[in-house]
Every structure is written in C-alpha cells, then in structure tokens.
Design a protein around this motif. Structure first.
Motif, PDB file in Angstrom:
ATOM      1  N   GLU A  57       0.857  -1.183   0.000  1.00 62.24           N
ATOM      2  CA  GLU A  57       0.000   0.000   0.000  1.00 62.24           C
ATOM      3  C   GLU A  57       0.892   1.231   0.000  1.00 62.24           C
ATOM      4  O   GLU A  57       1.853   1.306   0.767  1.00 62.24           O
ATOM      5  N   LEU A  58       0.587   2.196  -0.854  1.00 60.97           N
ATOM      6  CA  LEU A  58       1.317   3.460  -0.915  1.00 60.97           C
ATOM      7  C   LEU A  58       0.321   4.589  -0.676  1.00 60.97           C
ATOM      8  O   LEU A  58      -0.654   4.727  -1.412  1.00 60.97           O
ATOM      9  N   ASP A  59       0.609   5.384   0.358  1.00 62.46           N
ATOM     10  CA  ASP A  59      -0.275   6.487   0.742  1.00 62.46           C
ATOM     11  C   ASP A  59       0.472   7.810   0.577  1.00 62.46           C
ATOM     12  O   ASP A  59       1.298   8.176   1.403  1.00 62.46           O
ATOM     13  N   ARG A  61      -1.261  10.623   0.249  1.00 61.25           N
ATOM     14  CA  ARG A  61      -2.230  11.650   0.632  1.00 61.25           C
ATOM     15  C   ARG A  61      -1.673  12.712   1.572  1.00 61.25           C
ATOM     16  O   ARG A  61      -1.952  13.902   1.371  1.00 61.25           O
ATOM     17  N   ARG A  70      -5.524  15.354  -3.753  1.00 61.10           N
ATOM     18  CA  ARG A  70      -6.275  14.302  -3.065  1.00 61.10           C
ATOM     19  C   ARG A  70      -6.177  12.980  -3.819  1.00 61.10           C
ATOM     20  O   ARG A  70      -7.177  12.475  -4.332  1.00 61.10           O
ATOM     21  N   PRO A  72      -5.808   8.913  -4.363  1.00 56.32           N
ATOM     22  CA  PRO A  72      -6.265   7.753  -3.597  1.00 56.32           C
ATOM     23  C   PRO A  72      -5.061   7.000  -3.024  1.00 56.32           C
ATOM     24  O   PRO A  72      -3.931   7.157  -3.495  1.00 56.32           O
ATOM     25  N   VAL A  73      -5.301   6.186  -2.020  1.00 55.44           N
ATOM     26  CA  VAL A  73      -4.291   5.241  -1.560  1.00 55.44           C
ATOM     27  C   VAL A  73      -4.148   4.197  -2.658  1.00 55.44           C
ATOM     28  O   VAL A  73      -5.150   3.707  -3.181  1.00 55.44           O
ATOM     29  N   SER A  75      -3.191   0.507  -3.760  1.00 58.85           N
ATOM     30  CA  SER A  75      -3.091  -0.811  -3.141  1.00 58.85           C
ATOM     31  C   SER A  75      -2.688  -1.847  -4.168  1.00 58.85           C
ATOM     32  O   SER A  75      -3.276  -1.911  -5.250  1.00 58.85           O
ATOM     33  N   TYR A 136       9.348   9.792   5.062  1.00 61.22           N
ATOM     34  CA  TYR A 136       8.742   8.517   4.698  1.00 61.22           C
ATOM     35  C   TYR A 136       8.599   7.665   5.952  1.00 61.22           C
ATOM     36  O   TYR A 136       9.520   7.592   6.768  1.00 61.22           O
ATOM     37  N   ARG A 151       3.936  -1.282   3.379  1.00 56.26           N
ATOM     38  CA  ARG A 151       3.159  -0.042   3.472  1.00 56.26           C
ATOM     39  C   ARG A 151       4.123   1.131   3.458  1.00 56.26           C
ATOM     40  O   ARG A 151       5.130   1.123   4.153  1.00 56.26           O
ATOM     41  N   ARG A 153       4.002   5.365   3.654  1.00 56.47           N
ATOM     42  CA  ARG A 153       3.244   6.599   3.873  1.00 56.47           C
ATOM     43  C   ARG A 153       4.210   7.756   3.658  1.00 56.47           C
ATOM     44  O   ARG A 153       5.257   7.824   4.300  1.00 56.47           O
ATOM     45  N   ASP A 155       4.781  11.819   3.710  1.00 62.26           N
ATOM     46  CA  ASP A 155       4.349  13.137   4.158  1.00 62.26           C
ATOM     47  C   ASP A 155       5.240  14.166   3.464  1.00 62.26           C
ATOM     48  O   ASP A 155       6.119  13.809   2.688  1.00 62.26           O
TER      49      ASP A 155
END
Length: 169
Positions: A57-59, A61, A70, A72-73, A75, A136, A151, A153, A155
């Motif tokens: 999963e790569l977020d 956002r 905006r 999407p995540v 997956s 990260y 995963r 995420r 920022d």
C-alpha cells in the motif's frame, strides 16, 4: 509513527553472528527504499516493482494535501508500479535522494523512517518542477534474503515549485 529509538543496533555487541545478521538486514531494508527511488528515476519497472510486496500500500495523501491534492491510496504492487510509471514515463524526469534512515526490526517485519528529497521536472520543460522534502514512514516484511515494502506513507516537510504541474490536484 517514526523510528525514534536511541540506538542503531538492537543486537548485543558481543554476539558477532547476530550483529552481522542485523547489519545485513538493515542494509537490505534500506535497499528496498533505494530500489523504490532508483526504479522511478530510471523508469525501470522491474527494479521499481522489486521494492514492493504483492499486497503493498502506498499512501501519498499526507504529502499531496500540502498543495491541495487528493490522490487515492494505491493498493497492490502492480497498481502502484503501473500508476506511478504511467504518470511519469516520458513526461516527468525524477531524482530521489534518501537520507537520515532509522530502522527497527522485529523478527520478519521492520519499520523504516527516512527523509527523501524528490526532484520532479517536466521532461518537455525543466523550468516546470517540484522539489519535495518528504518524511517517509515504511513498514517492510522479509522476503527470503531481501526486504520489501508492505506499506509506505509519504508526508511532506516542504516543497518548492509547482507540484500541481507534476501530480495534478
């Protein structure tokens, strides 16, 4: 959220074999993030895909929210790889630099935090760019002798340029 342990190694220093195993794991964990960045920079689908677990999963956002985006995540390894490479290949030139890695290992899982500076330039006009400094937060899983991202995420600490020209909103 971020790795803030006060020591780099968790293994006792008098157990040489355990120290070597932990150092190897740490090198492989960091290599997963290097494969992520260089795979994008070279637009190398095989290298980029090798960074991810099949169910990854790569977020993006949190980073995109800084400029009103905006996304999407994403997956699944195939979705992540196909989406990012389709968005950049032939349109955006990228370079990624990884620094300040911090790692914790718990058996066959690990957590990595790092700062990644990502430069994105429109291929047709390098005057249009977005330079991002992104913290990260990465969860990884052991995959035989290597580690892969489960995963990710991303920022954003700061940016300059026009991210909407690169990523849209």
């Amino acid at each position: 959220m971020y790795v803030t342990t006060e020591r780099a190694l968790s293994t006792l220093t008098n157990d040489t074999d355990a120290v070597v195993r932990e150092l190897r794991d740490r090198a492989e964990i960091l290599d997963a993030l290097y494969r992520f960045g260089l795979g994008q920079d070279l637009q190398d689908k095989f290298l980029f895909a090798s960074a991810f677990a099949p169910e990854a999963e790569l977020d993006f956002r949190p980073a995109a929210a800084k400029w009103g985006g905006r996304p999407p995540v994403m997956s699944g390894r195939d979705t992540i790889v196909d989406t990012i490479l389709a968005m950049f290949t032939g349109r955006v030139d990228t370079t990624h630099q990884v620094t300040n890695p911090r790692i914790t290992i718990n058996g066959d899982t690990a957590r990595l935090t790092a700062l990644v500076e990502a430069q994105h330039l429109l291929a047709a006009d390098h005057a249009v760019f977005a330079l991002l400094k992104n913290p990260y937060d990465v969860d990884l899983v052991r995959d035989d002798e290597r580690w892969i991202i489960r995963r990710l995420r991303i920022d954003n600490a700061w940016y300059t340029g026009d991210p909407t020209a690169i990523f849209g909103v």
